[in-house]
Design a protein around this motif. Structure first.
Motif, PDB file in Angstrom:
ATOM      1  N   THR A 133       0.728  -1.187   0.009  1.00  0.00           N
ATOM      2  CA  THR A 133       0.057   0.111   0.162  1.00  0.00           C
ATOM      3  C   THR A 133       0.943   1.296   0.161  1.00  0.00           C
ATOM      4  OG1 THR A 133      -0.162  -0.106   2.421  1.00  0.00           O
ATOM      5  CG2 THR A 133      -1.858  -1.214   1.298  1.00  0.00           C
ATOM      6  N   SER A 134       0.814   1.972   1.248  1.00  0.00           N
ATOM      7  CA  SER A 134       1.771   3.217   1.160  1.00  0.00           C
ATOM      8  C   SER A 134       2.062   3.437   2.603  1.00  0.00           C
ATOM      9  CB  SER A 134       1.199   4.185   0.585  1.00  0.00           C
ATOM     10  OG  SER A 134      -0.248   4.744   1.084  1.00  0.00           O
ATOM     11  N   TRP A 135       2.864   4.528   3.043  1.00  0.00           N
ATOM     12  CA  TRP A 135       3.022   4.676   4.616  1.00  0.00           C
ATOM     13  C   TRP A 135       1.898   5.371   4.806  1.00  0.00           C
ATOM     14  CZ3 TRP A 135       6.044   2.177   7.485  1.00  0.00           C
ATOM     15  CH2 TRP A 135       7.179   1.579   7.031  1.00  0.00           C
ATOM     16  N   GLY A 136       1.090   6.246   4.253  1.00  0.00           N
ATOM     17  CA  GLY A 136      -0.020   6.929   4.590  1.00  0.00           C
ATOM     18  C   GLY A 136      -1.086   5.833   5.258  1.00  0.00           C
ATOM     19  N   TRP A 137      -1.439   4.774   4.451  1.00  0.00           N
ATOM     20  CA  TRP A 137      -2.422   3.815   4.742  1.00  0.00           C
ATOM     21  C   TRP A 137      -1.688   3.103   6.015  1.00  0.00           C
ATOM     22  CZ3 TRP A 137      -7.268   3.593   3.375  1.00  0.00           C
ATOM     23  CH2 TRP A 137      -7.662   4.116   2.381  1.00  0.00           C
ATOM     24  N   VAL A 138      -0.589   2.917   6.057  1.00  0.00           N
ATOM     25  CA  VAL A 138      -0.004   2.112   7.505  1.00  0.00           C
ATOM     26  C   VAL A 138      -0.230   2.915   8.438  1.00  0.00           C
ATOM     27  CG1 VAL A 138       2.069   1.256   8.746  1.00  0.00           C
ATOM     28  CG2 VAL A 138       1.466   0.752   5.829  1.00  0.00           C
ATOM     29  N   GLY A 139       0.285   4.221   8.379  1.00  0.00           N
ATOM     30  CA  GLY A 139      -0.106   5.196   9.778  1.00  0.00           C
ATOM     31  C   GLY A 139      -1.324   5.209  10.129  1.00  0.00           C
ATOM     32  N   THR A 140      -2.274   5.329   9.141  1.00  0.00           N
ATOM     33  CA  THR A 140      -3.793   5.708   9.237  1.00  0.00           C
ATOM     34  C   THR A 140      -4.287   4.083  10.071  1.00  0.00           C
ATOM     35  OG1 THR A 140      -4.084   6.549   7.486  1.00  0.00           O
ATOM     36  CG2 THR A 140      -6.277   5.705   8.412  1.00  0.00           C
ATOM     37  N   ALA A 141      -3.826   3.081   9.330  1.00  0.00           N
ATOM     38  CA  ALA A 141      -4.236   1.747  10.124  1.00  0.00           C
ATOM     39  C   ALA A 141      -3.746   1.670  11.566  1.00  0.00           C
ATOM     40  CB  ALA A 141      -3.874   0.546   9.187  1.00  0.00           C
ATOM     41  N   CYS A 142      -2.547   2.199  11.648  1.00  0.00           N
ATOM     42  CA  CYS A 142      -2.065   1.919  13.243  1.00  0.00           C
ATOM     43  C   CYS A 142      -2.784   2.819  13.959  1.00  0.00           C
ATOM     44  CB  CYS A 142      -0.413   2.366  13.221  1.00  0.00           C
ATOM     45  SG  CYS A 142       0.604   1.158  12.060  1.00  0.00           S
ATOM     46  N   ALA A 143      -3.105   4.066  13.824  1.00  0.00           N
ATOM     47  CA  ALA A 143      -3.811   5.063  14.374  1.00  0.00           C
ATOM     48  C   ALA A 143      -5.127   4.486  14.691  1.00  0.00           C
ATOM     49  CB  ALA A 143      -3.873   6.518  13.879  1.00  0.00           C
ATOM     50  N   SER A 144      -6.020   3.749  13.854  1.00  0.00           N
ATOM     51  CA  SER A 144      -7.200   3.185  14.100  1.00  0.00           C
ATOM     52  C   SER A 144      -7.053   2.141  15.126  1.00  0.00           C
ATOM     53  CB  SER A 144      -7.599   2.735  12.823  1.00  0.00           C
ATOM     54  OG  SER A 144      -7.904   3.842  11.662  1.00  0.00           O
ATOM     55  N   ALA A 145      -5.868   1.055  14.952  1.00  0.00           N
ATOM     56  CA  ALA A 145      -5.708   0.181  15.836  1.00  0.00           C
ATOM     57  C   ALA A 145      -5.717   0.691  17.264  1.00  0.00           C
ATOM     58  CB  ALA A 145      -4.643  -0.696  15.496  1.00  0.00           C
TER      59      ALA A 145
END
Length: 256
Positions: A133-145
Motif C-alpha cells: 500500500t503506502s506509508w499513509g495507509w499504514v499510519g492510518t491503520a496503526c492510529a485506528s488500531a
C-alpha cells in the motif's frame, strides 16, 4: 423279567479302586520350580511391556518432535508467563492506578528491554503492508488500531478485567504468548522466504553475468565448454555404471 427268573439275590455295584499311585498325597512344587515359574512370568511381563512401549512409540512417532518443541518452548517461557500473570493480577487491585496509565507506563518501560526478534516481528508486518500500500495507509491503520484499543480501556477501565468467570489469568496469558510465538514464527517464515527468493535472484544474475562474460571471450568459452563436456561425460558414465548395477537407473540412462 419272568423269563429270566428271580433268584432273590441282589448284585452290589462297587466302585473301582484307584491305583495306589493316584491316591498319594499331592506334593507341593519345589523351590526350583517356583523360581523357574517366576522367571518365566517375569520375562513374559517384560516382553509385554516392551511391546506396549514400542506400539506406543509407533503411535506417537509423528508427534514426538512437536511435543518436544512445545515442552522446550513452554519451559523457556515459564518465567515470562508467571511474571505476566502476576502483573495482570496486580492490575485488578483497587489501590492501583487506572488501567490505561498503568498499561501505558509498563509498555514504555518494557519496550526498551524487548528482544530484537520481537521488535522485528512488529516492524516486518508494517514493512510488508507498506510495500503493498503506502506509508499513509499504514499510519492510518496503526492510529485506528491504537484508538480501538485505547478507547475501551479508558472507558471501561478495570471492568475489562472481570473475565475470570469465563477465562482464568493463566489461560489469557497463555493465549497471548501463543499469539506472540505465532507472530514470530510468521515473521521468521517471511524472512526465510524472502532470503530464498533473493538467493535465487542472485544465482540467476550470476549465471547471466557468467554467460555474458563467457560469450564475449572465445578462449574462456572454449575452456568452459571443455570443462562442461568432461563433466557431462563423467556423469553419463557414472549413470551407465549405476544402471548396470541397479535396474532402477536404466530409465535415466536411456534418457541421457
Amino acid at each position: 423279567f419272568f423269563s429270566l427268573g428271580w433268584t432273590g439275590h441282589t448284585h452290589r455295584h462297587t466302585k473301582p479302586r484307584m491305583p495306589a499311585s493316584a491316591v498319594d498325597e499331592f506334593e507341593p512344587p519345589t523351590e526350583l520350580e517356583v523360581q523357574v515359574l517366576g522367571h518365566l512370568l517375569g520375562n513374559l511381563s517384560s516382553a509385554a511391556l516392551l511391546l506396549l512401549g514400542w506400539l506406543t512409540f509407533q503411535l506417537w512417532r509423528d508427534y514426538i518432535s512437536t511435543i518436544l518443541a512445545a515442552f522446550i518452548v513452554s519451559q523457556a517461557m515459564r518465567r515470562m508467563r508467571e511474571r505476566m500473570v502476576s502483573d495482570v493480577r496486580s492490575l485488578r487491585a483497587p489501590s492501583e492506578a487506572p488501567l490505561l496509565r498503568r498499561v501505558g507506563g509498563a509498555s514504555l518501560r518494557h519496550a526498551w528491554a524487548c528482544p530484537p526478534l520481537l521488535l522485528l516481528a512488529v516492524v516486518v508486518p508494517l514493512l510488508l503492508l507498506a510495500d503493498y500500500t503506502s506509508w499513509g495507509w499504514v499510519g492510518t491503520a496503526c492510529a485506528s488500531a491504537v484508538a480501538v484499543v485505547v478507547v475501551p480501556v479508558w472507558l471501561l477501565d478495570r471492568r475489562l478485567l472481570s473475565y475470570t468467570a469465563l477465562l482464568s489469568d493463566e489461560s489469557l496469558v497463555t493465549l497471548a504468548l501463543v499469539g506472540l510465538v505465532s507472530l514470530v514464527a510468521c515473521v521468521s517464515l517471511v524472512l526465510l522466504l524472502h532470503s530464498l527468493v533473493d538467493l535465487a535472484l542472485l544465482l540467476g544474475h550470476s549465471s547471466e553475468w557468467t554467460r555474458a562474460r563467457v560469450a564475449s571471450d572465445d578462449d574462456v568459452a572454449a575452456a568452459v565448454e571443455q570443462v562442461l563436456s568432461s563433466g557431462r561425460s563423467v556423469v553419463y558414465s557414472g549413470i551407465a555404471t549405476l544402471s548396470e548395477a541397479d535396474p532402477r537407473w536404466s530409465g535415466a540412462s536411456r534418457v541421457l
